[in-house]
Design an enzyme around this catalytic site. Structure first.
Site, PDB file in Angstrom:
ATOM      1  N   PRO A   1       1.035  -1.483   0.476  1.00 44.38           N
ATOM      2  CG  PRO A   1       0.247  -0.979   1.969  1.00 44.38           C
ATOM      3  CD  PRO A   1       0.944  -2.005   1.363  1.00 44.38           C
TER       4      PRO A   1
ATOM      5  CB  VAL B   1       6.986   3.436   6.719  1.00 44.30           C
ATOM      6  CG1 VAL B   1       7.527   5.295   6.558  1.00 44.30           C
ATOM      7  CG2 VAL B   1       8.352   2.851   6.194  1.00 44.30           C
TER       8      VAL B   1
ATOM      9  CG  ASP C   1       4.350  -1.770   2.326  1.00 47.16           C
ATOM     10  OD1 ASP C   1       3.866  -1.277   2.512  1.00 47.16           O
ATOM     11  OD2 ASP C   1       5.166  -2.822   2.323  1.00 47.16           O
ATOM     12  CG  HIS C   2       0.596   3.807   5.479  1.00 47.96           C
ATOM     13  ND1 HIS C   2       0.798   3.745   6.347  1.00 47.96           N
ATOM     14  CD2 HIS C   2      -0.286   4.387   4.796  1.00 47.96           C
ATOM     15  CE1 HIS C   2       0.344   4.823   6.979  1.00 47.96           C
ATOM     16  NE2 HIS C   2      -0.628   5.629   6.648  1.00 47.96           N
ATOM     17  NE  ARG C   3       2.830  -4.216   2.685  1.00 48.40           N
ATOM     18  CZ  ARG C   3       3.490  -5.295   2.342  1.00 48.40           C
ATOM     19  NH1 ARG C   3       2.827  -6.237   2.452  1.00 48.40           N
ATOM     20  NH2 ARG C   3       4.670  -5.351   1.364  1.00 48.40           N
TER      21      ARG C   3
END
Length: 472
Positions: A266, A446, A442-444
Site C-alpha cells: 500500500p 511506515v 510502504d504503509h504496512r
C-alpha cells in the site's frame, strides 16, 4: 559431413546469471563456427530480465556450432554453443566410416565361443560378463533365428489367443478372472479382458462388464464453441503508422515488478518543496575541492547523502516486509538504489553499504554506477538486495512524481527539477533555487509520522547542508 566424438565435444549451457532467472536473450555472438576459443574468453552477450551480461566460455577448444541465432530467447540450462576440446580436427568422410566399422567389428564376430568362455569364467571363480555389458558395445541388432523352439512358442501363443479371446498377458500381469462363456463372449465382441473393469465377486469379470466395455460412450454435453473474433486486417497504411516492439528483457521484468509492487504494497506519497540554494552553492564549492578531483559532483550526490543521514536518524524506514514469515526485517545497512534510464529500459542498481561511505567515496560509487548503466554493463548482482531508492525525474524537467516502490523496499525518494523561483527568504521575496521532493513508502511498514520525519529531515539538510556535519 563433419563428425565429432562425443567425448571431445563440450556443450556450454545458458547459465543463470542472476538469482532465479529462467531465460535470457542472445544479443550478440562474438565467435563463429571454426573459431578457436580459450578459457575465460567472452563468446556472447545476453540480456536477462535484469541486465545485459557477457558470457565467458569455461574451456579451450574450437567452436563447432552455435545452436541459436542472435535475438533468440533461450531457457536457462539449454545448450547454446558446442566446442570441440580435443585439440585436433574431426574425422570426415571415409575415415569416419572406417572408424565406425571398426567399432562394430567385435559385435559382428561369431559368438560360438561364448558358452565355453562363460564356463571358464564360472569355473575359475570369476563373475561372468553379462550380455550387453562387455567392453565393446555396438548398436547393431540381429534378427533372431527361427528354430524349433521358436515355432513351438509361436504355436503355443496362437493356441492361448484362440482359447482366451485375447493376446497372452505378460508374465508379471495377472490373468483376468472370467468364466469360459464370458471369455467366449469377449472374443466374439473383440474385447480385451485386460482392459475390462470387473464388477463380480473377487474381481471376476461378468457378461455385463463385457457388454459395458463395448457400449458407446455417453455423449458429452454440447457446449457452444467459443466465438473467436479475428483481428481486423491491417492495411499497409496502418502498418506504416505503427511499430510493434516485443515485451521482453529488462522492460518485461520492470513491468512485472511494478505491477507486483503497486498491487502488493500500500503506497503513500508525501511531498515537500524546499529551497536548495545553499546546496547548489556547496555543489559548486565541492567541484573545486581537490578531494573531489576527477569525481562526479552534482546535486544528486548531496541528496543521496541527505537521505542516508535521514535514515540514520530514522532507522525504522530501512526495512522490508516478509509476507511468508510474517515478519518485518529491519536492515542495519543501506544499499542505496539509483534509478537509471538506459536504452533497454529503467534499471535500479544499488550502491552496497552506502551508509558507510564518505562523501568522496559516495561520489566515486555514483559515477561508476551511472557510467556502467549507460554502457549496459550493469551486473545482476548490482541490482539485487537494494533497501531504499532515489529516482531523479528532475533531469527530464519534471517537477516531481509519485514513484512506485522497488519490490522488497520500503521507501523511494523522487527528486524534481531544480528551478529558480520567487521565494520568501529572510522576510523578503527573492529568486531562489527550489525543488520538490516526493517520498513514497510502504504503509504496512511506515506510518505517516515516520515517513514525514524522513522527508522533513532530507528537506532540512538540503536547505542547510551544514546539518550533514551536526547530524553525523
Amino acid at each position: 559431413m563433419t563428425t565429432m566424438t562425443q567425448a571431445s565435444v563440450r556443450e556450454f549451457k545458458m547459465p543463470d546469471v542472476g538469482e532465479g532467472l529462467t531465460e535470457a536473450e542472445i544479443l550478440k555472438w562474438y565467435v563463429k563456427p571454426g573459431d578457436t576459443v580459450t578459457d575465460g574468453q567472452v563468446v556472447c552477450e545476453v540480456e536477462t530480465a535484469k541486465a545485459a551480461v557477457e558470457l565467458p566460455i569455461p574451456y579451450d577448444g574450437v567452436v563447432r556450432d552455435l545452436h541459436f541465432p542472435e535475438g533468440t530467447t533461450v531457457d536457462v540450462g539449454t545448450s547454446i554453443i558446442a566446442v570441440d576440446v580435443s585439440g585436433g580436427t574431426a574425422a570426415t568422410g571415409t575415415a569416419a566410416t572406417g572408424t565406425a566399422a571398426a567399432a562394430e567389428a567385435p559385435a559382428a564376430a561369431p559368438t560360438a565361443a561364448a558358452p565355453a568362455e562363460e564356463k571358464k569364467s564360472v569355473g575359475s571363480g570369476r563373475q561372468p560378463v553379462l550380455v550387453g555389458y562387455g567392453v565393446a558395445t555396438s548398436s547393431t541388432k540381429r534378427r533372431p533365428r527361427k528354430g524349433p523352439e521358436v515355432a513351438v512358442a509361436q504355436a503355443s501363443t496362437a493356441l492361448r489367443t484362440e482359447l482366451n479371446g485375447h493376446a497372452p498377458v505378460a508374465a508379471d500381469t495377472p490373468r483376468p478372472l472370467a468364466k469360459p462363456p464370458v471369455r467366449k463372449l469377449a472374443k466374439d465382441l473383440g474385447v480385451d479382458l485386460t482392459t475390462v473393469t470387473p464388477s463380480g465377486p473377487d474381481g471376476v469379470i461378468t457378461r455385463e462388464d463385457v457388454h459395458a466395455a463395448v457400449a458407446p460412450p455417453a455423449p458429452e454435453p454440447v457446449t457452444a464453441p467459443a466465438v473467436s473474433v479475428p483481428p481486423a486486417p491491417v492495411s499497409a497504411y496502418e502498418a506504416a503508422r505503427e511499430t510493434r516492439i516485443p515485451i521482453k528483457g529488462v522492460r518485461k521484468a520492470t513491468a512485472q515488478a511494478m505491477i507486483g509492487s503497486a498491487f502488493t504494497a500500500p503506497h503513500v506519497t508525501e511531498f515537500v518543496t524546499v529551497d536548495v540554494t545553499r546546496t547548489m552553492k556547496l555543489v559548486e564549492e565541492l567541484k573545486q575541492d581537490k578531494e573531489f578531483a576527477g569525481l562526479r559532483v552534482n546535486p544528486l550526490l548531496l541528496i543521496a547523502k541527505a537521505l542516508l543521514a535521514a535514515i540514520r536518524r530514522n532507522p525504522d524506514i530501512n526495512a522490508s516486509w516478509d509476507e511468508t514469515a510474517q515478519e518485518i526485517v529491519l536492515k542495519h545497512y543501506v544499499n542505496l538504489g539509483i534509478a537509471a534510464a538506459t536504452p533497454r529500459g529503467l534499471i535500479v542498481p544499488n550502491i552496497k553499504d552506502a551508509h558507510a561511505k564518505t562523501l568522496p567515496q559516495l561520489a566515486e560509487s555514483l559515477g561508476e554506477l551511472v557510467s556502467t548503466a549507460r554502457e549496459g554493463k550493469t551486473s545482476p548482482a548490482a541490482m539485487q538486495a537494494g533497501t531504499v531508492t532515489i529516482t531523479n525525474v528532475g533531469v527530464f524537467g519534471v517537477d516531481t512524481g509519485t514513484p512506485i516502490l522497488n519490490p522488497g523496499e520500503s521507501a523511494i525518494l523522487a527528486v524534481g527539477s531544480i528551478k529558480l523561483q520567487p521565494w520568501v527568504h529572510k522576510g523578503k521575496v527573492k529568486p531562489r533555487q527550489v525543488t520538490t521532493l516526493a517520498l513514497s513508502f510502504d504503509h504496512r511498514l511506515v506510518d505517516g509520522e515516520l515517513g514525514s520525519k524522513v522527508l522533513a529531515d532530507v528537506a532540512a539538510i538540503l536547505e542547510q547542508p551544514k546539518r550533514l556535519i551536526t547530524w553525523a
